[in-house]
Design a protein around this motif. Structure first.
Motif, PDB file in Angstrom:
ATOM      1  N   VAL A  86       0.840  -1.196   0.000  1.00  0.00           N
ATOM      2  CA  VAL A  86       0.000   0.000   0.000  1.00  0.00           C
ATOM      3  C   VAL A  86       0.878   1.250   0.000  1.00  0.00           C
ATOM      4  N   ALA A  87       1.908   1.239   0.842  1.00  0.00           N
ATOM      5  CA  ALA A  87       2.820   2.379   0.904  1.00  0.00           C
ATOM      6  C   ALA A  87       3.522   2.585  -0.437  1.00  0.00           C
ATOM      7  N   PHE A  88       3.893   1.486  -1.080  1.00  0.00           N
ATOM      8  CA  PHE A  88       4.578   1.586  -2.365  1.00  0.00           C
ATOM      9  C   PHE A  88       3.640   2.129  -3.441  1.00  0.00           C
ATOM     10  N   ALA A  89       2.364   1.703  -3.411  1.00  0.00           N
ATOM     11  CA  ALA A  89       1.381   2.190  -4.388  1.00  0.00           C
ATOM     12  C   ALA A  89       1.149   3.691  -4.230  1.00  0.00           C
ATOM     13  N   ILE A  90       0.999   4.161  -2.976  1.00  0.00           N
ATOM     14  CA  ILE A  90       0.785   5.595  -2.731  1.00  0.00           C
ATOM     15  C   ILE A  90       2.038   6.383  -3.077  1.00  0.00           C
ATOM     16  N   PHE A  91       3.203   5.842  -2.772  1.00  0.00           N
ATOM     17  CA  PHE A  91       4.470   6.472  -3.129  1.00  0.00           C
ATOM     18  C   PHE A  91       4.566   6.693  -4.640  1.00  0.00           C
ATOM     19  N   LEU A  92       4.100   5.723  -5.424  1.00  0.00           N
ATOM     20  CA  LEU A  92       4.185   5.827  -6.876  1.00  0.00           C
ATOM     21  C   LEU A  92       3.054   6.654  -7.476  1.00  0.00           C
ATOM     22  N   GLY A  93       1.827   6.405  -7.028  1.00  0.00           N
ATOM     23  CA  GLY A  93       0.665   6.994  -7.683  1.00  0.00           C
ATOM     24  C   GLY A  93      -0.126   7.993  -6.871  1.00  0.00           C
ATOM     25  N   GLY A  94       0.300   8.265  -5.636  1.00  0.00           N
ATOM     26  CA  GLY A  94      -0.446   9.205  -4.809  1.00  0.00           C
ATOM     27  C   GLY A  94      -1.735   8.601  -4.278  1.00  0.00           C
ATOM     28  N   PRO A  95      -2.617   9.413  -3.687  1.00  0.00           N
ATOM     29  CA  PRO A  95      -3.869   8.911  -3.106  1.00  0.00           C
ATOM     30  C   PRO A  95      -4.723   8.116  -4.098  1.00  0.00           C
ATOM     31  N   ALA A  96      -4.660   8.460  -5.379  1.00  0.00           N
ATOM     32  CA  ALA A  96      -5.488   7.790  -6.386  1.00  0.00           C
ATOM     33  C   ALA A  96      -5.216   6.297  -6.451  1.00  0.00           C
ATOM     34  N   ALA A  97      -3.994   5.887  -6.144  1.00  0.00           N
ATOM     35  CA  ALA A  97      -3.651   4.470  -6.223  1.00  0.00           C
ATOM     36  C   ALA A  97      -4.502   3.640  -5.274  1.00  0.00           C
ATOM     37  N   LEU A  98      -4.878   4.220  -4.110  1.00  0.00           N
ATOM     38  CA  LEU A  98      -5.701   3.487  -3.151  1.00  0.00           C
ATOM     39  C   LEU A  98      -7.086   3.213  -3.722  1.00  0.00           C
ATOM     40  N   PHE A  99      -7.635   4.164  -4.465  1.00  0.00           N
ATOM     41  CA  PHE A  99      -8.946   3.958  -5.084  1.00  0.00           C
ATOM     42  C   PHE A  99      -8.911   2.759  -6.034  1.00  0.00           C
ATOM     43  N   TRP A 100      -7.859   2.662  -6.832  1.00  0.00           N
ATOM     44  CA  TRP A 100      -7.778   1.560  -7.799  1.00  0.00           C
ATOM     45  C   TRP A 100      -7.464   0.240  -7.119  1.00  0.00           C
ATOM     46  N   MET A 101      -6.902   0.281  -5.928  1.00  0.00           N
ATOM     47  CA  MET A 101      -6.779  -0.938  -5.134  1.00  0.00           C
ATOM     48  C   MET A 101      -8.163  -1.400  -4.684  1.00  0.00           C
ATOM     49  N   TRP A 102      -9.023  -0.439  -4.305  1.00  0.00           N
ATOM     50  CA  TRP A 102     -10.401  -0.785  -3.935  1.00  0.00           C
ATOM     51  C   TRP A 102     -11.144  -1.413  -5.108  1.00  0.00           C
ATOM     52  N   ALA A 103     -11.010  -0.784  -6.279  1.00  0.00           N
ATOM     53  CA  ALA A 103     -11.704  -1.297  -7.461  1.00  0.00           C
ATOM     54  C   ALA A 103     -11.252  -2.714  -7.769  1.00  0.00           C
ATOM     55  N   THR A 104      -9.955  -2.957  -7.665  1.00  0.00           N
ATOM     56  CA  THR A 104      -9.412  -4.293  -7.904  1.00  0.00           C
ATOM     57  C   THR A 104      -9.990  -5.288  -6.906  1.00  0.00           C
ATOM     58  N   ALA A 105     -10.131  -4.881  -5.651  1.00  0.00           N
ATOM     59  CA  ALA A 105     -10.653  -5.770  -4.618  1.00  0.00           C
ATOM     60  C   ALA A 105     -12.139  -6.069  -4.829  1.00  0.00           C
ATOM     61  N   PHE A 106     -12.931  -5.040  -5.150  1.00  0.00           N
ATOM     62  CA  PHE A 106     -14.376  -5.245  -5.330  1.00  0.00           C
ATOM     63  C   PHE A 106     -14.650  -6.232  -6.464  1.00  0.00           C
ATOM     64  N   LEU A 107     -14.011  -6.014  -7.606  1.00  0.00           N
ATOM     65  CA  LEU A 107     -14.186  -6.932  -8.716  1.00  0.00           C
ATOM     66  C   LEU A 107     -13.491  -8.263  -8.439  1.00  0.00           C
ATOM     67  N   GLY A 108     -12.404  -8.195  -7.678  1.00  0.00           N
ATOM     68  CA  GLY A 108     -11.668  -9.409  -7.326  1.00  0.00           C
ATOM     69  C   GLY A 108     -12.453 -10.344  -6.436  1.00  0.00           C
ATOM     70  N   MET A 109     -13.408  -9.831  -5.670  1.00  0.00           N
ATOM     71  CA  MET A 109     -14.252 -10.696  -4.844  1.00  0.00           C
ATOM     72  C   MET A 109     -14.991 -11.706  -5.717  1.00  0.00           C
ATOM     73  N   THR A 110     -15.453 -11.262  -6.875  1.00  0.00           N
ATOM     74  CA  THR A 110     -16.134 -12.164  -7.802  1.00  0.00           C
ATOM     75  C   THR A 110     -15.142 -13.093  -8.478  1.00  0.00           C
ATOM     76  N   THR A 111     -14.018 -12.560  -8.907  1.00  0.00           N
ATOM     77  CA  THR A 111     -13.009 -13.397  -9.558  1.00  0.00           C
ATOM     78  C   THR A 111     -12.587 -14.543  -8.653  1.00  0.00           C
ATOM     79  N   LYS A 112     -12.377 -14.231  -7.378  1.00  0.00           N
ATOM     80  CA  LYS A 112     -11.937 -15.260  -6.437  1.00  0.00           C
ATOM     81  C   LYS A 112     -13.056 -16.275  -6.196  1.00  0.00           C
ATOM     82  N   PHE A 113     -14.280 -15.829  -6.138  1.00  0.00           N
ATOM     83  CA  PHE A 113     -15.437 -16.718  -6.003  1.00  0.00           C
ATOM     84  C   PHE A 113     -15.449 -17.754  -7.129  1.00  0.00           C
ATOM     85  N   VAL A 114     -15.189 -17.295  -8.346  1.00  0.00           N
ATOM     86  CA  VAL A 114     -15.217 -18.180  -9.513  1.00  0.00           C
ATOM     87  C   VAL A 114     -14.046 -19.152  -9.495  1.00  0.00           C
TER      88      VAL A 114
END
Length: 553
Positions: A86-114
């Motif tokens: 998380v620290a590395f993502a924010i270091f590289l992309g700023g606060p916006a990187a955390l949002f895209w981590m959320w998006a990855t997790a939300f959609l990833g919940m379905t991917t992992k289910f499958v």
């Protein structure tokens, strides 16, 4: 080592860091989310009922309970990605990187289910009586693609080192050394021995250990994190605001942070999100295959909880600690890693907006030819550079108060230093100064900005130790199941010995090389799995419908 690092970065440029990869990963998750009508929302409550055992039907085939399968899988995902990633993502992309981590997790919940459902459906009982499962089994037994199954299993063995072993050991050793002063060699040796004692007991001992470590480490870490969040409560609103607003614009320069474009933050957020929760990678299905149940879909539902706990809860807490404390845009005294340093031609100043814009374009790959690397000699007197014609960047920021020493930081260097293509030639020189920091060091500094003060960094070290060690335990199991598929049960013991030796080696190796290897290994494992579950999309929908028919009856 530098040649090897360049090789891994070159491969990663075509894979995980390539512009197309985040779209493939999120695209598969988005497809199944719509195709299965948002299962991460509809089945969320049911998943908690399953994991608590309230729907169990007595003795069913498998090696462990739903809860222990979940904690084993969580121990594989909740690791350095939650602290360092998380620290590395924010270091590289700023606060916006955390949002895209959320998006990855939300959609990833379905991917992992499958992926968990399909892998559990085609699991097998091995010669030694234990269950074995994972994407390689549905690829082999259902898709009849032995070649793809073998490729995935080989990638799993590589990833067990590149994801679960090497980065975790390196992260522990670095953190323990900076906090407590213990030698990385000592830390790596002791933990390699303990790791061997745990993994030699197989899934039963692994599940028993992780079911105790995971809840403990979560409690310790969350207490320390909220001590920082509450101490900086007035910054929580602005932090959330920056995460949301920057997600669609990119992050502007702030403090020592030179800014990040939307495309760069998106790529880094998705990349770190995958490293954190591993949705789509195909690793968690290997752990869930050991669960005692006749219903693959029910175990798939348990896995929905993983990205939620791992990324949406734990990574968000880490992100808020870093953003609310403000340390992500501050420069801190540190010893510069060679891989983070870059000598560029010309004299640039942070106070000049036009200079900041030039570096912004270069660092975010908008115009990589905006600057050129410096080649030439630097004159140093008593540890301080007295020549000009160059600017030193470290960790994507202007370096300040730079000193050069040899042997130790107490022995300032005097003489000439040769720089070739932006890098120091003389390896024995220690370069120190103020710059942005990243990974576990950034999180550790953030934890000192709370009610515990300087003691907060000890919580990060302890949390990182528990998080990362449990990840190494889980990934050893993933690797030995892959070895079982490839070469049979007899290959497991030699693999475990090599795995423990690798854990020791990584404690004293270069951090950047380890992370570069992990980035490549993750994608090599992910792509075959995403292809496989897309091939079985219709069967997945039929399995879900059949399960609910049974539940209704």
């Amino acid at each position: 080592m530098e040649s090897l690092l360049d090789f891994f970065n070159l491969i990663d440029g075509f894979l995980g860091s390539a512009a197309w990869f985040p779209y493939v990963l999120l695209g598969v998750g988005a497809f199944f989310t719509i195709y299965l009508k948002f299962p991460q929302i509809r089945f969320f409550k049911h998943a908690w009922l399953v994991v608590t055992g309230k729907l169990d039907k007595g003795d069913e085939p498998g090696d462990t309970t739903h809860f222990r399968a979940l904690t084993t899988a969580l121990s594989g995902t909740v690791g350095t990605g939650n602290i360092s990633g998380v620290a590395f993502a924010i270091f590289l992309g700023g606060p916006a990187a955390l949002f895209w981590m959320w998006a990855t997790a939300f959609l990833g919940m379905t991917t992992k289910f499958v992926e968990v459902t399909l892998s559990h459906k085609y699991r097998v009982k091995t010669e030694d009586g234990t269950m074995a499962g994972g994407p390689m089994y549905y690829m082999d037994r259902r898709l009849n693609m032995k070649w793809l199954a073998v490729a995935f299993a080989i990638a799993t063995v590589i990833s067990s080192f590149g994801t679960g072993n090497l980065p975790q050991s390196n992260g522990i050793a670095t953190s323990i050394e900076s906090t407590f002063g213990f030698s990385p060699m000592l830390v790596g040796g002791v933990l390699a021995i303990i790791l061997g004692l745990v993994i030699l007991g197989g899934i039963q001992r692994i599940a028993a250990v992780t079911s105790k470590i995971v809840p403990l480490m979560a409690v310790v870490y969350i207490i320390g994190a909220f001590a920082v969040i509450f101490a900086n409560v007035e910054n929580i609103g602005p932090a959330f605001g920056a995460v949301i607003s920057d997600a669609f614009t990119g992050s502007a320069a702030a403090g020592g942070f030179l800014g990040a474009t939307l495309a760069y933050a998106f790529n880094r957020g998705v990349n770190r999100g995958l490293f954190s929760n591993e949705a789509g990678q195909g690793s968690a299905p290997i752990a869930h295959a050991a669960a005692k149940t006749k219903e693959p879909v029910s175990e798939g539902m348990v896995s929905i909880l993983e990205p939620f706990i791992d990324t949406i809860i734990i990574c968000t807490i880490t992100g808020l600690v870093i953003l609310s404390s403000g340390v992500w845009k501050e420069k801190h005294q540190n010893i510069f890693d060679r891989s983070d340093m870059m000598f560029i031609a010309g004299e640039y100043q942070e106070s000049k907006n036009e200079d900041v814009q030039v570096l912004f374009k270069h660092l975010n790959k908008v115009d990589e030819d905006a600057i050129t690397n410096f080649t030439g000699e630097i004159q140093v007197v008593n540890g301080v550079a007295v020549s000009d014609g160059f600017t030193l960047l470290n960790s994507r920021s202007f370096a300040e108060d730079v000193t050069y020493s040899v042997g130790s930081t107490e022995d300032p260097y005097t003489g000439r230093l040769l720089v070739e293509d932006g890098a120091l030639v003389k390896q024995s020189i220690i370069v120190e100064g103020k710059s942005l920091v990243h990974s576990a060091n950034l999180t550790a500094i953030a934890f000192t900005r709370g009610f515990f003060g300087e003691y907060g960094k000890y919580i990060v070290s302890i949390g990182l130790l528990l998080f990362a060690f449990s990840t190494a335990i889980a990934w050893s199991y993933y690797g030995d199941r892959a070895m079982t598929y490839l070469l049979g049960p007899r290959s497991v013991m030699p693999y475990r010995v090599i795995y423990c030796a690798g854990f020791f080696w990584a404690a004293i190796s270069d951090t950047t090389l380890v992370w570069a290897l992990s980035a490549v290994a993750i994608v090599v494992m992910t792509l075959p799995n995403l292809f496989g579950i897309m091939m079985l999309r219709k069967e997945m929908k039929e399995s879900v419908n059949e399960y609910w028919e049974k539940v209704k009856k």
